[in-house]
Write an enzyme that holds these catalytic residues in place. Structure first.
Site, PDB file in Angstrom:
ATOM      1  CD  GLU A   1      -2.372  -0.756   2.977  1.00 54.33           C
ATOM      2  OE1 GLU A   1      -3.011  -1.664   3.448  1.00 54.33           O
ATOM      3  OE2 GLU A   1      -2.310   0.376   3.495  1.00 54.33           O
TER       4      GLU A   1
ATOM      5  CB  CYS B   1       0.659  -1.619  13.412  1.00 53.50           C
ATOM      6  SG  CYS B   1       1.156  -1.508  11.701  1.00 53.50           S
TER       7      CYS B   1
ATOM      8  CB  CYS C   1       3.394  -1.892  16.636  1.00 60.22           C
ATOM      9  SG  CYS C   1       5.127  -1.449  16.424  1.00 60.22           S
TER      10      CYS C   1
ATOM     11  CB  CYS D   1       0.057   1.758   8.245  1.00 61.67           C
ATOM     12  SG  CYS D   1       1.271   0.521   8.320  1.00 61.67           S
TER      13      CYS D   1
ATOM     14  CB  CYS E   1       5.853  -4.742   9.672  1.00 59.73           C
ATOM     15  SG  CYS E   1       7.067  -3.946  10.743  1.00 59.73           S
TER      16      CYS E   1
ATOM     17  CB  CYS F   1       2.768   7.796   3.512  1.00 57.34           C
ATOM     18  SG  CYS F   1       3.060   6.643   4.847  1.00 57.34           S
TER      19      CYS F   1
END
Ligand code: SF4
Length: 351
Positions: A94, A121, A118, A342, A114, A107
């Site tokens: 994205e 997220c 976190c 995100c 990832c 961005c």
């Protein structure tokens, strides 16, 4: 020379010049090529000042990484667009473009997924699939730059700022990220000033120290999200590896080396990190350090039950920081209606 086709967007100017020599061409052709690439051409045949014989050689040795646009969502206020792109290996990434008064900001993603985990997220939901190459990061900028030029968002190149804050931890993909920073800054190419680039990290300390030594004047944003280690551990796995004390030391080092003021990102999560006591702790932690705090009311997503703080809490938290002399702003919320958080759009698309 090259025994297999490589993505030409991954090549630096110096490498291209060397490549040109190895295929019997003059090095200055490298400059012409990188100029065309920065314009976002899809094919070598669009490079009108390159002779036919060289175009054939380029087609033999290289590809130009292009992204297939799966989706583009536009916010109701028309100031934000979110893209889903398909990569050559069927992975999906994205990126977001925002229209600001000072220019258009992209961005972009630096990894597929990832590994940092976190809790708030959506990008972390399935872990890390793979790193993106520098060419794939460039391809995001070029694809969006082309698209917004077609939509009349300004004369190309209309991307004026790049933020490495999409899916992925850029410092966990250090070499490719650094290569990308050099590529996008290349004066003969896209020529984006380092000061117009912000890299956001959850706090990989050795890599922050290494980045400080690279002598680039890019802006560093550190995702802090808590003023004490115990709270931070509840929401960020990386807090089990590096303490807030480590983060402050590395941030000071970065500031002293680069002269760039650090931004600390702080997502306000209801009942976790948003009490007046925690605001006072944050103020005490940052007192006297030339920094900026970016308060982000949590972008809620369906993969976490964490909630954003309410308006009253946000106001109290902000005013405590302001009263303590901390430079603080609340992040302008853009693209809420297009799954701005995100990783969120990708997950919903895959469903
Ligand atoms: S917030 Fe950033 S570092 Fe943390 S999981 Fe999401 S993409 Fe990774």
């Amino acid at each position: 020379m090259l025994d297999h086709k490589i993505d030409i967007l991954d090549r630096s100017l110096e490498e291209l010049k060397t490549d040109m020599i190895s295929i019997g061409e003059k090095p200055y052709r490298g400059e012409q090529i990188i100029h065309w690439l920065s314009k976002g051409v899809y094919s070598f045949s669009e490079m009108t000042n390159i002779p036919e014989v060289l175009i054939e050689k380029l087609e033999e040795h290289y590809t130009i990484s292009t992204l297939h646009q799966l989706k583009r969502l536009t916010s109701n206020d028309k100031l934000t667009m979110k893209y889903l792109f398909l990569l050559h290996d069927n992975n999906i990434i994205e990126c977001v473009v925002m229209k600001y008064y000072h220019g258009n900001t992209i961005c972009l993603s630096t990894q597929v997924g990832c590994a940092m985990g976190c809790s708030f997220c959506a990008s972390a939901t399935k872990g890390l699939a793979r790193n993106l190459t520098a060419g794939e990061m460039m391809a995001q900028v070029l694809a969006v730059n082309r698209d917004i030029a077609n939509l009349g968002w300004g004369d190309p190149p209309s991307i004026g700022c790049v933020v490495l804050m999409g899916s992925g931890e850029p410092l966990d993909n250090y070499d490719n990220t650094l290569r990308f920073l050099h590529q996008i800054h290349e004066p003969k190419g896209f020529n984006l000033g380092y000061r117009n680039i912000t890299l956001s990290t959850c706090g990989l300390i050795p890599k922050i120290l290494a980045l400080a030594e690279e002598d680039l004047s890019i802006n560093l944003a550190v995702s802090l999200h808590a003023a004490d280690d115990e709270t931070r551990k509840k929401i960020m796995k990386i807090a089990n590896v590096y303490s807030i004390n480590d983060i402050m030391k590395a941030s000071r080092f970065y500031f002293n080396k680069t002269g760039r003021r650090i931004t600390f990102e702080y997502a306000l999560i209801e009942g976790i990190n948003d009490s007046p006591y925690q605001a006072h702790e944050l103020a005490a932690l940052l007192k006297g350090f030339p920094c900026h705090v970016n308060l982000i009311p949590l972008n809620e997503n369906s993969h976490s039950n964490q909630k954003r703080s309410n308006e009253k809490t946000i106001k109290v938290f902000t005013s405590i920081l302001k009263s303590a002399g901390i430079n603080v702003t609340r992040r302008r919320e853009m693209g809420q209606d297009i799954q701005g958080a995100c990783g969120q759009l990708k997950i919903n698309y895959l469903k």
